[in-house]
Design an enzyme around this catalytic site. Structure first.
Site, PDB file in Angstrom:
ATOM      1  N   GLU A  66       2.176   9.749   0.691  1.00 42.38           N
ATOM      2  CA  GLU A  66       1.727   7.930   0.408  1.00 42.38           C
ATOM      3  C   GLU A  66       1.970   8.306  -1.206  1.00 42.38           C
ATOM      4  O   GLU A  66       2.457   8.839  -1.848  1.00 42.38           O
ATOM      5  CB  GLU A  66       0.058   8.683   0.049  1.00 42.38           C
ATOM      6  N   ASP A  67       1.991   6.706  -1.511  1.00 46.04           N
ATOM      7  CA  ASP A  67       2.327   6.563  -2.654  1.00 46.04           C
ATOM      8  C   ASP A  67       0.973   5.887  -3.424  1.00 46.04           C
ATOM      9  O   ASP A  67       1.188   6.722  -5.550  1.00 46.04           O
ATOM     10  CB  ASP A  67       2.710   5.219  -2.875  1.00 46.04           C
ATOM     11  N   ILE A  68       0.036   5.755  -2.853  1.00 49.67           N
ATOM     12  CA  ILE A  68      -1.398   5.872  -3.820  1.00 49.67           C
ATOM     13  C   ILE A  68      -2.171   5.882  -2.806  1.00 49.67           C
ATOM     14  O   ILE A  68      -3.152   5.917  -1.768  1.00 49.67           O
ATOM     15  CB  ILE A  68      -1.402   4.070  -4.717  1.00 49.67           C
TER      16      ILE A  68
ATOM     17  N   ASP B 212      -6.592   5.886  -3.403  1.00 47.26           N
ATOM     18  CA  ASP B 212      -7.724   5.291  -4.094  1.00 47.26           C
ATOM     19  C   ASP B 212      -9.001   5.009  -3.747  1.00 47.26           C
ATOM     20  O   ASP B 212      -9.368   7.009  -4.267  1.00 47.26           O
ATOM     21  CB  ASP B 212      -7.811   3.692  -3.559  1.00 47.26           C
TER      22      ASP B 212
ATOM     23  N   GLY C 153      -9.950   6.906  -0.561  1.00 48.73           N
ATOM     24  CA  GLY C 153      -9.585   8.573   0.263  1.00 48.73           C
ATOM     25  C   GLY C 153      -9.575   7.720   1.397  1.00 48.73           C
ATOM     26  O   GLY C 153      -9.364   9.140   2.063  1.00 48.73           O
ATOM     27  N   LYS C 154      -9.684   7.175   1.715  1.00 44.53           N
ATOM     28  CA  LYS C 154     -10.275   6.603   2.880  1.00 44.53           C
ATOM     29  C   LYS C 154      -9.147   6.625   4.351  1.00 44.53           C
ATOM     30  O   LYS C 154      -9.486   7.201   5.335  1.00 44.53           O
ATOM     31  CB  LYS C 154     -11.176   5.063   3.497  1.00 44.53           C
ATOM     32  N   THR C 155      -7.892   6.132   3.628  1.00 41.73           N
ATOM     33  CA  THR C 155      -6.938   6.090   4.203  1.00 41.73           C
ATOM     34  C   THR C 155      -6.557   7.639   4.661  1.00 41.73           C
ATOM     35  O   THR C 155      -5.686   8.012   5.781  1.00 41.73           O
ATOM     36  CB  THR C 155      -5.502   5.172   4.120  1.00 41.73           C
TER      37      THR C 155
ATOM     38  N   LYS D 105      -7.322   0.694 -12.291  1.00 40.84           N
ATOM     39  CA  LYS D 105      -6.944  -0.619 -12.337  1.00 40.84           C
ATOM     40  C   LYS D 105      -6.295  -1.225 -11.135  1.00 40.84           C
ATOM     41  O   LYS D 105      -5.248   0.311 -10.392  1.00 40.84           O
ATOM     42  CB  LYS D 105      -6.078  -0.014 -13.541  1.00 40.84           C
ATOM     43  N   PHE D 106      -6.184  -2.385 -10.693  1.00 41.54           N
ATOM     44  CA  PHE D 106      -4.650  -2.412  -9.682  1.00 41.54           C
ATOM     45  C   PHE D 106      -3.687  -2.374 -10.013  1.00 41.54           C
ATOM     46  O   PHE D 106      -3.649  -3.353 -11.251  1.00 41.54           O
ATOM     47  CB  PHE D 106      -5.310  -3.852  -9.072  1.00 41.54           C
ATOM     48  N   VAL D 107      -3.161  -1.746  -9.652  1.00 39.66           N
ATOM     49  CA  VAL D 107      -1.188  -1.631 -10.176  1.00 39.66           C
ATOM     50  C   VAL D 107      -0.203  -2.280  -9.682  1.00 39.66           C
ATOM     51  O   VAL D 107      -0.696  -2.180  -8.169  1.00 39.66           O
ATOM     52  CB  VAL D 107      -0.354  -0.493 -10.044  1.00 39.66           C
TER      53      VAL D 107
ATOM     54  N   ARG E  51       9.923  -6.460  -4.864  1.00 44.16           N
ATOM     55  CA  ARG E  51      10.994  -5.700  -4.229  1.00 44.16           C
ATOM     56  C   ARG E  51      12.132  -5.194  -5.486  1.00 44.16           C
ATOM     57  O   ARG E  51      11.913  -3.477  -5.622  1.00 44.16           O
ATOM     58  CB  ARG E  51      11.964  -6.693  -2.853  1.00 44.16           C
TER      59      ARG E  51
END
Ligand code: IMP
Length: 217
Positions: free
Chosen positions: A127-129, A131, A133-135, A179-181, A193
């Site tokens: 996975e890339d990120i 947050d 953890g729910k996904t 933070k939202f990145v 992209r």
């Protein structure tokens, strides 16, 4: 659960870099505030993750699961590093790779026959990120239903957030503040992209990415 090895911790006080110190595509410059993790550092972190995976899972056939669409670039980079280690070290990980499509929240599998092929296998979810953890929790319980021998998770980024459900991946590249990145993996209608670095979004960018930023806190 603790990760298998230490990761690079990036604190809120960490110096961030002005955009003009790096190559950032002109068309997205106004959407970005600072460079948070440079592409070079991302690749170094990925190489180290590959080494940790090799030490932990080396010698076994591993089925690597990619969580697209954001994760596919890190997935490709990680597998490239593992292939490089396969060529140049005593240990070897034969790898098979599959993709999951989680775009609608209901996870469905594409690119492999179905998850029943995971029975008895060692599985690495990439996975890339992460947050809250729910996904990952949803994906892990889906994979576990198919009786794999073991399941491990590698994530390039892990957010420190009070909203975390406590999932900590086995392998983490960078722990980042809440933070939202954005970066190349998270393209917005193909817009980012060509952005190689993990960047903090600007106020203009926040307005554009409103739904994602809101869901992330
Ligand atoms: P979780 O279920 O809260 O862990 O959310 C994981 C998903 O949210 C990731 O796979 C990303 O798609 C998305 N996400 C969370 N935070 C960010 C961020 O800062 N930038 C881009 N995507 C994010």
């Amino acid at each position: 659960m603790a990760s298998r090895s230490p990761c690079v911790m990036i604190s809120d006080e960490e110096p961030r870099y002005d955009l003009d110190l790096f190559c950032v595509p002109n068309h997205c410059a106004e959407d970005l505030d600072k460079v948070f993790i440079s592409h070079g550092l991302l690749l170094d972190g990925t190489e180290k993750l590959a080494r940790d995976v090799m030490e932990d899972m080396g010698g076994h056939h591993v089925v690597a699961l990619c969580v697209p669409k954001a994760g596919h670039t890190f997935f490709a980079d990680l597998l490239d590093c593992i292939k490089e280690l396969n060529r140049n070290s005593d240990r070897f990980i034969p790898m098979t790779s599959y993709c999951n499509d989680q775009s609608t929240g209901a996870i469905k599998v594409t690119g492999g026959d179905n998850l029943s092929t995971l029975a008895g296998k060692k599985v690495l979810i990439v996975e890339d990120i992460i947050d809250m953890g729910k996904t990952m929790q949803t994906l892990l319980s889906l994979v576990q239903q198919h009786n794999p021998k073991m399941v491990e998770v590698a994530s390039l980024l892990l957010k420190s957030t009070p909203r975390s459900i406590g999932h900590r991946p086995d392998f983490v590249g960078f722990e980042i503040p809440n933070k939202f990145v954005v970066w190349y993996a998270l393209d917005y209608n193909e817009y980012l992209r060509n952005l190689n670095h993990v960047c903090v979004i600007s106020e203009t960018g926040k307005a554009k990415y409103k739904s994602e930023a809101e869901s992330s806190g």
